[in-house]
Design an enzyme around this catalytic site. Sequence first.
Site, PDB file in Angstrom:
ATOM      1  N   THR A 101      -5.971  -5.028  -7.086  1.00  0.00           N
ATOM      2  CA  THR A 101      -4.827  -4.736  -6.166  1.00  0.00           C
ATOM      3  C   THR A 101      -4.587  -3.362  -6.032  1.00  0.00           C
ATOM      4  O   THR A 101      -4.554  -2.705  -7.165  1.00  0.00           O
ATOM      5  CB  THR A 101      -3.499  -5.500  -6.427  1.00  0.00           C
ATOM      6  OG1 THR A 101      -3.834  -6.870  -6.466  1.00  0.00           O
ATOM      7  CG2 THR A 101      -2.773  -5.214  -5.332  1.00  0.00           C
ATOM      8  N   PHE A 128      -2.037  -0.324  -4.937  1.00  0.00           N
ATOM      9  CA  PHE A 128      -0.661  -0.156  -4.746  1.00  0.00           C
ATOM     10  C   PHE A 128      -0.458   1.291  -4.124  1.00  0.00           C
ATOM     11  O   PHE A 128      -1.079   2.362  -4.658  1.00  0.00           O
ATOM     12  CB  PHE A 128       0.061  -0.479  -5.964  1.00  0.00           C
ATOM     13  CG  PHE A 128       0.103  -1.594  -6.478  1.00  0.00           C
ATOM     14  CD1 PHE A 128       1.380  -2.585  -6.096  1.00  0.00           C
ATOM     15  CD2 PHE A 128      -0.925  -2.204  -7.171  1.00  0.00           C
ATOM     16  CE1 PHE A 128       1.224  -3.756  -6.677  1.00  0.00           C
ATOM     17  CE2 PHE A 128      -0.792  -3.450  -7.697  1.00  0.00           C
ATOM     18  CZ  PHE A 128       0.309  -4.286  -7.403  1.00  0.00           C
TER      19      PHE A 128
END
Length: 431
Positions: free
Chosen positions: A303, A305
């Site tokens: 992921t 960010f």
Amino acid sequence: MQAISPTLSCDLKSMFQTNLTAKNARYPHVNGNRVSVRCSYRSESFSFPNGVGSSRADWQSSCAILASKVASAENSSSITGSLADQVAAVNGHSNDSVNLSLVPSEKNVKPGLIQPLTNTDLSPAPSHGSTLRVAYQGVPGAYSEAAAGKAYPKSEAIPCDQFDVAFQAVELWIADRAVLPVENSLGGSIHRNYDLLLRHRLHIVGEVQIPVHHCLLALPGVRPDCVRRVISHPQALAQTEGSLNRLTPKAAIEAFHDTAAAAEYISANNLRDTAAVASARAAELYGLQVLADGIQDDAGNVTRFLMLARDPIIPRTDRPFKTSIVFAAQEREGTSVLFKVLSAFAFRNISLTKIESRPHLNCPVRVVGDGSVGAAKQFEYTFYVDFEASMAEARAQNALSEVQEYTSFLRVLGSYPMDMSPWSTLPSEDA
């Protein structure tokens, strides 16, 4: 803590007059009757009557951040006007205000765990010295908390119950930074945060990538064959579908708003027939056992960010930089403008790392044709683009100058260092 008057009403320019101690000023729980606060979303500096809050030291003892759950005001209102008007309204230039009802919190709080900020907590923050405070969405044990710790290792993490609250926490000086997810290698883009980047005036100052390492968690003593329900965030459930079918074939799969919050829910309610998909840190925080480790179906689950701040950083050329922009096509140009924009970057040998399109919020449909033989309807889009160049480079400046000729709206969301740190699919100590 002194009781708060049930008829208390104020604007963000006024402060709660109740004398609260510094110890409880950060996340106190509201007791007593219903409290109503009239709140205007503004990011300018505040002044207070009678000298209250004239310095941030005063805020430490006179400002109560009320921990309550309220429905997001955004869900009950629609965005109108042109794109420029939309950006102005959400960046603190609108005089409209929203009434937020503050409801006393009655949930039992586990000792030692910080409760997430909500919309009602968005009051000017007390002085916090030199410790950097970083807002993230979720509860302790969430992957976003691990991302905040990687981005700012010596910071104080502040959990928020919604993405929008994390944005506003930074704008209103409750937090100094926000670390929020924008895309996952399996689940794709997180469209909510792309929309919020446009609606708020925060700047991207960095990025960080976190490997996602899922675990199946349950109360101590529970066996996998005893699990009748598995709860977690929808993306976590999708990323572990194969493993869950193998480990808990008879269990019902139910979506929950957050991975770590699912683990907290099981612990708080002593649910012995329910398991959660979350991180190993969540198991440690909420007293759960790990039934299965590394249950993600794809080991390369990462992921990305973004690190957000009130002020942009100064672009440099001594290390790899990435720049993020958002733009809308000129009227009647439609999506054909995208080819011209891409040419502006290709001509200058600037590599694009991401292109994301979102329907134009205010005029999503464009009518094509004169109407004599019917008219076609096409979607209008807002485009988000990331490219590998610093705004300190002449080629990036020239490219955006050309792009501006084809667009009705162009905004630089940030020019920031690329995340060049190595990562592993093995679980990290803070994740």
